[in-house]
Design a protein around this motif. Structure first.
Motif, PDB file in Angstrom:
ATOM      1  N   THR A  55       0.834  -1.336  -0.072  1.00 14.80           N
ATOM      2  CA  THR A  55       0.012  -0.008  -0.050  1.00 14.80           C
ATOM      3  C   THR A  55       0.848   1.254  -0.025  1.00 14.80           C
ATOM      4  O   THR A  55       2.239   1.360   0.165  1.00 14.80           O
ATOM      5  N   SER A  56       0.310   2.460  -0.250  1.00 21.60           N
ATOM      6  CA  SER A  56       0.851   3.625  -0.286  1.00 21.60           C
ATOM      7  C   SER A  56       1.370   3.960   1.229  1.00 21.60           C
ATOM      8  O   SER A  56       2.241   4.633   1.434  1.00 21.60           O
ATOM      9  N   LEU A  57       0.565   3.364   2.087  1.00 18.06           N
ATOM     10  CA  LEU A  57       1.175   3.625   3.526  1.00 18.06           C
ATOM     11  C   LEU A  57       2.289   2.960   3.884  1.00 18.06           C
ATOM     12  O   LEU A  57       3.103   3.415   4.505  1.00 18.06           O
ATOM     13  N   TYR A  58       2.267   1.858   3.112  1.00 17.09           N
ATOM     14  CA  TYR A  58       3.697   0.994   3.294  1.00 17.09           C
ATOM     15  C   TYR A  58       4.807   1.681   2.976  1.00 17.09           C
ATOM     16  O   TYR A  58       5.928   1.910   3.256  1.00 17.09           O
ATOM     17  N   ASP A  59       4.710   2.068   1.663  1.00 15.78           N
ATOM     18  CA  ASP A  59       5.584   2.844   0.784  1.00 15.78           C
ATOM     19  C   ASP A  59       5.927   4.064   1.486  1.00 15.78           C
ATOM     20  O   ASP A  59       7.097   4.476   1.669  1.00 15.78           O
ATOM     21  N   LEU A  60       5.163   4.793   2.191  1.00 14.87           N
ATOM     22  CA  LEU A  60       5.252   6.026   2.923  1.00 14.87           C
ATOM     23  C   LEU A  60       6.196   5.691   4.269  1.00 14.87           C
ATOM     24  O   LEU A  60       7.200   6.262   4.777  1.00 14.87           O
ATOM     25  N   LYS A  63       9.710   5.138   3.022  1.00 16.54           N
ATOM     26  CA  LYS A  63      10.374   6.580   2.778  1.00 16.54           C
ATOM     27  C   LYS A  63      10.663   7.236   3.805  1.00 16.54           C
ATOM     28  O   LYS A  63      11.713   7.925   3.876  1.00 16.54           O
TER      29      LYS A  63
END
Length: 86
Positions: A55-60, A63
């Motif tokens: 998910t984008s939450l994981y990517d965030l 990062k």
């Protein structure tokens, strides 16, 4: 008089020790990089085996440097379930 043979012997010993030190540092760096790759692959493997989408939450989390992004996402989902779903 200065005994240059002893100075040369000490220099050679120092040089050998220094070269060994540099080799060990290089091996440590390679090992450290390999371990990072294994940990990263393990996280991806777990995600794939669970048929989860990254998910984008994981990517965030990745990062910003959160140490365990998968655990972070799980805690977020658990929190969301508790707070926003009856």
């Amino acid at each position: 008089n200065i005994d240059f043979s002893n100075i040369r012997k000490y220099y050679d010993t120092f040089k050998t020790d220094y070269e060994t030190f540099k080799t060990n540092i290089s091996k440590y760096s390679e090992l450290n990089e390999a371990l990072k790759n294994i940990i990263s692959a393990t996280d991806e493997s777990i995600t794939e085996r669970a048929s989860l989408k990254v998910t984008s939450l994981y990517d965030l989390a990745v990062k910003v440097g959160i140490p365990e992004p998968t655990a972070f996402v799980k805690r977020f989902i658990d929190y969301e379930k508790e707070e926003y779903r009856p």
